[in-house]
Motif scaffolding. Structure first.
Motif, short mmCIF file in Angstrom:
data_model
loop_
_atom_site.label_atom_id
_atom_site.label_comp_id
_atom_site.label_asym_id
_atom_site.label_seq_id
_atom_site.Cartn_x
_atom_site.Cartn_y
_atom_site.Cartn_z
N LEU A 301 1.08 -1.16 0.13
CA LEU A 301 0.11 -0.06 -0.08
C LEU A 301 0.85 0.94 -0.07
O LEU A 301 0.62 1.86 -0.62
N ALA A 302 2.18 1.77 0.88
CA ALA A 302 2.75 2.55 1.11
C ALA A 302 3.27 2.94 -0.54
O ALA A 302 3.80 3.75 -0.70
N GLY A 305 0.74 3.73 -3.04
CA GLY A 305 -0.10 5.00 -2.61
C GLY A 305 -1.38 4.96 -2.36
O GLY A 305 -2.08 6.11 -3.05
N PHE A 306 -1.90 4.28 -2.07
CA PHE A 306 -3.07 3.25 -1.51
C PHE A 306 -3.50 3.35 -0.23
O PHE A 306 -2.64 3.38 0.65
N ASP A 307 -4.55 3.99 0.07
CA ASP A 307 -5.36 3.96 1.79
C ASP A 307 -5.47 2.23 1.92
O ASP A 307 -6.70 2.24 1.36
N GLY A 308 -5.44 1.62 2.51
CA GLY A 308 -5.87 1.23 3.08
C GLY A 308 -6.80 0.99 3.70
O GLY A 308 -7.57 -0.30 4.10
N ALA A 309 -7.39 2.30 4.29
CA ALA A 309 -8.89 2.18 4.79
C ALA A 309 -9.87 2.45 4.60
O ALA A 309 -10.69 2.61 4.74
N ALA A 310 -9.23 2.60 2.48
CA ALA A 310 -10.88 3.23 2.14
C ALA A 310 -11.42 1.80 2.01
O ALA A 310 -11.63 0.99 1.55
N ALA A 322 -7.27 -3.08 2.61
CA ALA A 322 -6.80 -3.73 3.16
C ALA A 322 -6.79 -5.26 3.06
O ALA A 322 -5.80 -6.18 3.24
N ALA A 341 -9.57 3.65 -6.16
CA ALA A 341 -9.37 1.88 -4.49
C ALA A 341 -10.69 0.91 -5.26
O ALA A 341 -10.51 -0.38 -5.49
#
Length: 550
Positions: A301-302, A305-310, A322, A341
């Motif tokens: 994810l890092a 560039g994605f937000d795991g909480a999306a 995630a 996402a």
């Protein structure tokens, strides 16, 4: 070989001929109806508009027929089997005998899986082959259906007549058979069993035991895929149909072999998350849905560039990205670049399942597994064993489905039972023993092999207790690292072969569980040498010789 393509081309030509005959028939009908015209024919000019309309209709119909013909020709070319050249045969062969097309579909998927794994594989209709051609291959997979009263499909008739009617030695060939059938019929999977029997008599070596598929059962097909992945060296092959997992909970995990020279093995206990009743039989299989380690998902994810909480939607449910990535194959960075996402979630492929022999019966109060840690080439833990033995925390949710495995269920009567296995194969044998003992059947004999007696005799206390009170009549062990010479379980079977014959003569069934490489074929060879091929195959046909090997 192009006979399959030729057949499709002939079918296409017959279709075009059929269209032409239909038009001629319509013309003849019109001529016949004209006789009913009572008055003299009178021509009335239809006008330019009607001429154009008629011409447009004829052109549209002609275009439609031409489009269908082109589509069928493209389909025939696309579905045509690749030619097999005598000087460029692959190491692998996938052959099929199909009556309705399902066996061909599965064979194509199997062939493609081998090719995707980098293996040189050929695909052929079984009826276009003979035993001489089979002799050129090292490995062959057969996907066959059964028709009528246990007959081979029409496309296999030539092979049955030419090849199976003769005795051709095939000692170099390793093979696997996927037999399709319907349990409603008496001759269930009969042609698959005939083919398997013929191959064994020809000296070919089974890569694994025949896999029966009842009416396209998805669980049996996943079992075939499991073998396919092991043979191809690809444990990441996607499932053709994902198991319908239920949520279970990891209640207990402890190391089973501290101090062992081998890889660590773990005792696991799982229970349904909803507290529902436990229900399975000894011999059944646990299909586990593994997960990627949380730290690997966080790194991915890092890096991308994605937000795991999306929040994303998948299978009509909402979840965090995630969480979905933990259950999915992590895509390459290039495939994820620039996607939202939700678009990423839509494209994710689920992780393939893993299979484990169940070591317990419902009366034990939990579904128990014995899992050895496996390592990938880069040193990381294997996907399934890593999830179960390390990455899943205490009380973690485990995706699990129980697959019934009637081909490894214990006999329902009190006949003697000989149980042979090695390593974590003791899990399946322990469940069979427990079920037998609970039923009051005491004529049980265990032959088991591992590395060291001090560290690797799993379920030691229970086995010793059963042996002491006579519920386990006898036990013979082979610990390969404890003596000056390596001794394996097949050596113990050979040493005790006179007693094995006595038990078999008394009606005993023989069950084998453990390693496909090494142990299983070696035990099979000892039994064949002692009992004879025909006797052992008769036992298999009677359900008295069964194996669960991997």
């Amino acid at each position: 070989m192009t006979s399959n393509a030729g057949a499709r081309e002939r079918a296409l030509n017959l279709s075009l001929l059929g269209n032409a005959l239909a038009l001629l028939a319509l013309a003849a009908l019109a001529a016949a109806l004209a006789r009913w015209q009572a008055d003299a024919w009178q021509w009335v000019a239809p006008g330019r508009g009607r001429w154009w309309m008629a011409a447009a209709l004829v052109a549209a119909y002609a275009g439609f027929v031409a489009a269908v013909a082109r589509s069928r020709r493209r389909s025939a070319r696309r579905e045509a089997l690749p030619a097999i050249h005598a000087d460029r045969r692959g190491d692998w062969l996938v052959a099929f005998a199909s009556q309705t097309g399902f066996a061909e579909q599965l064979a194509r998927r199997s062939w493609q899986a081998l090719r995707d794994a980098g293996l040189n594989a050929d695909l052929a209709v079984l009826g276009t082959l003979d035993a001489t051609q089979l002799a050129h291959y090292r490995r062959a997979l057969f996907v066959v259906s059964t028709t009528g009263e246990g007959d081979a499909p029409d496309s296999a008739a030539a092979f049955v007549r030419k090849a199976m009617g003769a005795a051709t030695p095939l000692p170099q060939l390793g093979f696997g058979v996927l037999a399709l059938g319907d349990r409603e019929y008496v001759e269930y999977c009969a042609f698959g069993h005939r083919l398997d029997h013929w191959l064994r008599h020809a000296g070919a070596q089974p890569l694994f035991d025949l896999v029966e598929v009842d009416n396209g059962d998805a669980g049996a097909l996943r079992h075939w895929q499991h073998h396919l992945g092991l043979l191809a060296g690809r444990t990441d092959l996607p499932d053709w149909s994902a198991p319908a997992y239920a949520p279970w909970r990891l209640r207990e995990r402890r190391i089973a072999n501290p101090g062992s020279a081998g890889a660590a093995a773990f005792h696991l206990a799982l229970v349904p998350a909803d507290g529902s009743a436990l229900q399975w039989r000894a011999g059944d299989i646990a299909e586990i849905g593994p997960r990627n380690p949380a730290d690997e998902v966080a790194q991915w994810l890092a890096a991308n560039g994605f937000d795991g909480a999306a929040r994303v939607r998948r299978d009509e449910a909402e979840t965090a990205l995630a969480d979905l990535l933990q259950r999915s194959r992590l895509p390459a960075a290039a495939d994820a670049r620039g996607q939202s996402a939700q678009a990423l979630a839509d494209a994710l492929a689920p992780l393939p399942h893993r299979e484990y022999s169940i070591a317990s019966v419902p009366a034990d109060g939990a579904l128990r597994l014995l899992v050895r840690q496996m390592r990938r080439d880069d040193g990381r833990l294997g996907l399934g064993s890593g999830w179960l033995t390390e990455h899943a925390g205490d009380g973690a949710a485990i995706d699990l489905r129980i697959r019934t495995n009637p081909s490894f269920h214990a006999p329902d009567d009190a006949r003697p039972l000989i149980l042979i296995g090695n390593g974590t194969g003791l899990a399946g044998l322990r469940a069979l023993l427990r079920e037998r003992i609970d039923a009051g059947h005491r004529r049980n004999w265990l032959l088991f092999g591992e590395r060291n007696a001090a560290c690797d005799l799993h379920y030691r206390d229970q086995l010793e207790a059963w042996l002491a009170d006579g519920r386990l009549e006898r036990a013979d062990y082979a610990f390969s690292r404890d003596g000056a010479q390596r001794v394996y379980v097949q050596d113990r079977v050979r040493e005790r072969i006179d007693q094995v014959r006595e038990w078999v003569d008394a009606g005993a069934a023989v069950y084998v569980c453990g390693s496909l490489e090494g142990m299983a074929p070696a035990v099979d060879a000892v039994l064949r040498e002692a009992l004879g091929d025909e006797a052992l195959e008769a036992m298999a046909a009677q359900g008295r010789y069964r194996r669960d090997v991997y």
